[in-house]
Design a protein around this motif. Sequence first.
Motif, PDB file in Angstrom:
ATOM      1  N   LEU A 109      -7.506 -29.464 -26.572  1.00  0.00           N
ATOM      2  CA  LEU A 109      -7.717 -28.127 -25.607  1.00  0.00           C
ATOM      3  C   LEU A 109      -8.393 -27.387 -24.979  1.00  0.00           C
ATOM      4  CD1 LEU A 109      -4.313 -26.639 -27.758  1.00  0.00           C
ATOM      5  CD2 LEU A 109      -3.989 -28.244 -26.037  1.00  0.00           C
ATOM      6  N   GLN A 110      -8.037 -26.884 -23.731  1.00  0.00           N
ATOM      7  CA  GLN A 110      -9.044 -26.037 -22.505  1.00  0.00           C
ATOM      8  C   GLN A 110      -8.472 -24.932 -22.504  1.00  0.00           C
ATOM      9  OE1 GLN A 110     -11.709 -27.780 -21.443  1.00  0.00           O
ATOM     10  NE2 GLN A 110     -12.044 -26.583 -19.468  1.00  0.00           N
ATOM     11  N   LEU A 111      -9.593 -24.030 -22.676  1.00  0.00           N
ATOM     12  CA  LEU A 111      -9.197 -22.673 -22.344  1.00  0.00           C
ATOM     13  C   LEU A 111      -8.728 -22.507 -20.664  1.00  0.00           C
ATOM     14  CD1 LEU A 111      -8.841 -19.654 -23.742  1.00  0.00           C
ATOM     15  CD2 LEU A 111     -11.291 -19.013 -23.276  1.00  0.00           C
ATOM     16  N   ASP A 112      -8.097 -21.646 -20.517  1.00  0.00           N
ATOM     17  CA  ASP A 112      -7.832 -22.012 -19.571  1.00  0.00           C
ATOM     18  C   ASP A 112      -7.166 -20.201 -18.695  1.00  0.00           C
ATOM     19  OD1 ASP A 112      -7.064 -22.950 -16.573  1.00  0.00           O
ATOM     20  OD2 ASP A 112      -4.850 -22.302 -16.822  1.00  0.00           O
ATOM     21  N   GLY A 113      -7.692 -19.189 -19.819  1.00  0.00           N
ATOM     22  CA  GLY A 113      -7.256 -17.735 -19.402  1.00  0.00           C
ATOM     23  C   GLY A 113      -7.372 -17.032 -20.863  1.00  0.00           C
ATOM     24  N   ILE A 114      -7.646 -15.597 -20.280  1.00  0.00           N
ATOM     25  CA  ILE A 114      -7.422 -14.822 -22.031  1.00  0.00           C
ATOM     26  C   ILE A 114      -6.979 -13.336 -21.099  1.00  0.00           C
ATOM     27  CG2 ILE A 114      -9.011 -12.902 -23.161  1.00  0.00           C
ATOM     28  CD1 ILE A 114     -11.236 -15.090 -22.577  1.00  0.00           C
ATOM     29  N   LEU A 115      -5.925 -13.490 -22.447  1.00  0.00           N
ATOM     30  CA  LEU A 115      -5.143 -11.715 -22.213  1.00  0.00           C
ATOM     31  C   LEU A 115      -5.706 -10.740 -23.288  1.00  0.00           C
ATOM     32  CD1 LEU A 115      -1.328 -13.070 -21.900  1.00  0.00           C
ATOM     33  CD2 LEU A 115      -2.864 -13.341 -19.614  1.00  0.00           C
ATOM     34  N   LEU A 116      -5.824  -9.224 -22.295  1.00  0.00           N
ATOM     35  CA  LEU A 116      -6.036  -8.543 -23.510  1.00  0.00           C
ATOM     36  C   LEU A 116      -4.870  -7.024 -23.167  1.00  0.00           C
ATOM     37  CD1 LEU A 116     -10.127  -8.484 -22.319  1.00  0.00           C
ATOM     38  CD2 LEU A 116      -9.339  -9.567 -24.174  1.00  0.00           C
ATOM     39  N   THR A 117      -5.092  -6.777 -24.519  1.00  0.00           N
ATOM     40  CA  THR A 117      -3.775  -5.570 -24.258  1.00  0.00           C
ATOM     41  C   THR A 117      -4.575  -4.006 -24.567  1.00  0.00           C
ATOM     42  OG1 THR A 117      -3.842  -5.467 -26.900  1.00  0.00           O
ATOM     43  CG2 THR A 117      -2.800  -7.098 -25.680  1.00  0.00           C
ATOM     44  N   HIS A 118      -5.663  -3.680 -25.172  1.00  0.00           N
ATOM     45  CA  HIS A 118      -6.775  -3.303 -25.440  1.00  0.00           C
ATOM     46  C   HIS A 118      -8.253  -3.039 -26.047  1.00  0.00           C
ATOM     47  CE1 HIS A 118      -5.359  -3.392 -29.300  1.00  0.00           C
ATOM     48  NE2 HIS A 118      -5.612  -2.530 -29.447  1.00  0.00           N
ATOM     49  N   HIS A 119      -8.638  -2.580 -25.572  1.00  0.00           N
ATOM     50  CA  HIS A 119      -9.876  -2.534 -25.968  1.00  0.00           C
ATOM     51  C   HIS A 119     -10.912  -2.693 -27.027  1.00  0.00           C
ATOM     52  CE1 HIS A 119     -11.363   1.879 -27.769  1.00  0.00           C
ATOM     53  NE2 HIS A 119     -10.278   2.561 -26.054  1.00  0.00           N
ATOM     54  N   GLN A 164     -14.584 -21.141 -16.510  1.00  0.00           N
ATOM     55  CA  GLN A 164     -13.537 -21.414 -15.410  1.00  0.00           C
ATOM     56  C   GLN A 164     -12.373 -20.879 -15.943  1.00  0.00           C
ATOM     57  OE1 GLN A 164     -13.481 -23.594 -17.503  1.00  0.00           O
ATOM     58  NE2 GLN A 164     -11.833 -23.882 -18.150  1.00  0.00           N
ATOM     59  N   ALA A 165     -12.515 -19.940 -17.094  1.00  0.00           N
ATOM     60  CA  ALA A 165     -11.148 -19.492 -17.954  1.00  0.00           C
ATOM     61  C   ALA A 165     -10.679 -18.047 -16.830  1.00  0.00           C
ATOM     62  CB  ALA A 165     -11.654 -18.945 -19.081  1.00  0.00           C
ATOM     63  N   LYS A 166      -9.624 -17.391 -16.987  1.00  0.00           N
ATOM     64  CA  LYS A 166      -9.574 -15.819 -16.221  1.00  0.00           C
ATOM     65  C   LYS A 166      -9.256 -14.886 -17.231  1.00  0.00           C
ATOM     66  CE  LYS A 166      -7.318 -17.633 -12.101  1.00  0.00           C
ATOM     67  NZ  LYS A 166      -6.264 -17.798 -10.636  1.00  0.00           N
ATOM     68  N   LEU A 167      -9.885 -14.034 -16.452  1.00  0.00           N
ATOM     69  CA  LEU A 167      -9.990 -13.066 -17.890  1.00  0.00           C
ATOM     70  C   LEU A 167      -9.084 -11.552 -17.284  1.00  0.00           C
ATOM     71  CD1 LEU A 167     -10.676 -11.294 -20.210  1.00  0.00           C
ATOM     72  CD2 LEU A 167     -12.294 -10.259 -18.793  1.00  0.00           C
ATOM     73  N   TYR A 168      -8.389 -11.455 -18.077  1.00  0.00           N
ATOM     74  CA  TYR A 168      -6.784 -10.404 -17.754  1.00  0.00           C
ATOM     75  C   TYR A 168      -6.601  -9.404 -18.797  1.00  0.00           C
ATOM     76  CZ  TYR A 168      -5.161 -14.098 -15.268  1.00  0.00           C
ATOM     77  OH  TYR A 168      -5.022 -15.629 -14.257  1.00  0.00           O
ATOM     78  N   GLY A 169      -6.663  -7.324 -17.866  1.00  0.00           N
ATOM     79  CA  GLY A 169      -6.876  -6.863 -18.925  1.00  0.00           C
ATOM     80  C   GLY A 169      -6.413  -5.513 -18.272  1.00  0.00           C
ATOM     81  N   PRO A 170      -6.084  -4.277 -19.160  1.00  0.00           N
ATOM     82  CA  PRO A 170      -5.529  -3.454 -18.480  1.00  0.00           C
ATOM     83  C   PRO A 170      -6.594  -2.769 -17.766  1.00  0.00           C
ATOM     84  CG  PRO A 170      -6.488  -2.495 -21.149  1.00  0.00           C
ATOM     85  CD  PRO A 170      -6.457  -4.749 -20.319  1.00  0.00           C
ATOM     86  N   LYS A 171      -5.870  -2.237 -16.417  1.00  0.00           N
ATOM     87  CA  LYS A 171      -6.718  -1.616 -16.135  1.00  0.00           C
ATOM     88  C   LYS A 171      -7.550   0.047 -15.441  1.00  0.00           C
ATOM     89  CE  LYS A 171      -6.206  -0.061 -11.345  1.00  0.00           C
ATOM     90  NZ  LYS A 171      -5.132  -0.305  -9.443  1.00  0.00           N
ATOM     91  N   LEU A 172      -6.285   0.667 -17.027  1.00  0.00           N
ATOM     92  CA  LEU A 172      -7.375   1.706 -17.551  1.00  0.00           C
ATOM     93  C   LEU A 172      -8.262   1.620 -18.103  1.00  0.00           C
ATOM     94  CD1 LEU A 172      -4.370   3.644 -17.347  1.00  0.00           C
ATOM     95  CD2 LEU A 172      -5.478   3.652 -16.000  1.00  0.00           C
ATOM     96  N   ASP A 173      -8.504   0.368 -18.221  1.00  0.00           N
ATOM     97  CA  ASP A 173      -9.114   0.039 -19.810  1.00  0.00           C
ATOM     98  C   ASP A 173     -10.047  -1.449 -19.566  1.00  0.00           C
ATOM     99  OD1 ASP A 173     -10.568   0.496 -22.026  1.00  0.00           O
ATOM    100  OD2 ASP A 173      -8.612   0.128 -23.506  1.00  0.00           O
ATOM    101  N   PRO A 174     -10.151  -1.391 -18.561  1.00  0.00           N
ATOM    102  CA  PRO A 174     -11.055  -2.751 -18.570  1.00  0.00           C
ATOM    103  C   PRO A 174     -12.520  -2.349 -18.808  1.00  0.00           C
ATOM    104  CG  PRO A 174     -11.991  -1.274 -16.254  1.00  0.00           C
ATOM    105  CD  PRO A 174     -10.557  -0.337 -17.574  1.00  0.00           C
ATOM    106  N   MET A 175     -13.179  -4.627 -19.379  1.00  0.00           N
ATOM    107  CA  MET A 175     -14.147  -4.229 -20.271  1.00  0.00           C
ATOM    108  C   MET A 175     -15.769  -3.984 -18.942  1.00  0.00           C
ATOM    109  SD  MET A 175     -13.448  -7.648 -22.912  1.00  0.00           S
ATOM    110  CE  MET A 175     -15.198  -7.339 -23.186  1.00  0.00           C
ATOM    111  N   PRO A 176     -16.191  -3.657 -19.907  1.00  0.00           N
ATOM    112  CA  PRO A 176     -17.967  -3.455 -18.705  1.00  0.00           C
ATOM    113  C   PRO A 176     -18.432  -4.934 -18.586  1.00  0.00           C
ATOM    114  CG  PRO A 176     -17.741  -2.304 -20.362  1.00  0.00           C
ATOM    115  CD  PRO A 176     -16.554  -2.804 -20.964  1.00  0.00           C
ATOM    116  N   ASP A 177     -19.093  -5.071 -17.621  1.00  0.00           N
ATOM    117  CA  ASP A 177     -19.811  -6.242 -17.825  1.00  0.00           C
ATOM    118  C   ASP A 177     -19.120  -7.393 -17.492  1.00  0.00           C
ATOM    119  OD1 ASP A 177     -22.016  -4.228 -17.499  1.00  0.00           O
ATOM    120  OD2 ASP A 177     -22.150  -4.531 -19.552  1.00  0.00           O
ATOM    121  N   HIS A 178     -17.705  -8.019 -18.297  1.00  0.00           N
ATOM    122  CA  HIS A 178     -16.582  -8.567 -16.738  1.00  0.00           C
ATOM    123  C   HIS A 178     -15.789  -8.444 -15.372  1.00  0.00           C
ATOM    124  CE1 HIS A 178     -17.901  -9.465 -21.780  1.00  0.00           C
ATOM    125  NE2 HIS A 178     -17.263 -10.415 -21.007  1.00  0.00           N
ATOM    126  N   HIS A 179     -15.648  -9.988 -15.044  1.00  0.00           N
ATOM    127  CA  HIS A 179     -15.128  -9.782 -13.595  1.00  0.00           C
ATOM    128  C   HIS A 179     -13.885 -10.241 -14.107  1.00  0.00           C
ATOM    129  CE1 HIS A 179     -13.495 -10.444  -9.769  1.00  0.00           C
ATOM    130  NE2 HIS A 179     -13.312 -11.257 -10.334  1.00  0.00           N
TER     131      HIS A 179
END
Length: 254
Positions: A44-54, A71-86
Amino acid sequence: MYSVITVPAFNDNYIWLIKNGQRVLAVDPGEAAPVMERLNTLGLQLDGILLTHHHQDHVGGVSALLGHFPQAKLYGPKLDPMPDHHGQWLEEGDQINWHGLALEVIHVPGHTHGHIAYYGQGMLFCGDTLFSGGCGRLFEGTAQQMYQSLQRLAALPDDTLIYCAHEYTLANLRFAYAVEPDNPAIQRQIGWVSKLRQQGLPSLPSRLGDERIFNVFLRCDHDSVRFSAAKYGLKCVENPEDTFKILRQWKDVF
């Protein structure tokens, strides 16, 4: 069209892989190694990551996974973003559309301030907010916030499948039994989950309609739960929110 693969991590975490063809979304990958192993085994190919909290047991594998799959996209909470990651940082009312799968973003503070859940096509990925038979601890939010967050999730359809992040079910049900010893649904669920765990099988996902019957944190408006909370707290309990607050404090030391 979509399926969900269970990936155990650490002692009691679950990482969920939402699969569409050979592409997957990884939900809360606290550890990279078990995800990589499963991806390689299944081709399988990782296409994206969903985060619920930090918290680290939910994000610890992100950097390594993105290193393997840039190439995988990273998604997460706006009030709790991961530093140093787009990434695409999300808030209440946002929606992710992934190869035809629409996932609604629900802000569910309580466990953390920025905690979010993802809901779509009958699936709820709720991190550490709602557990089978229980709910998350209050690390950053208040009891009022968590109660309201759980009410929002409880309003979803009965057939919603709950993909939470930890195998806490038996411990949660034992607490539920202490609160509602005369609830036969709790006793039945303890027996069922015990058999699953003896076979090394996960107790998840759970069905929301069933949770309303045996999860005492979703039953704070029931007299039996309110009575137990009042007895434990040694005070009159006037509303479901106060009942919830006492239950959460009780569970913390159970």
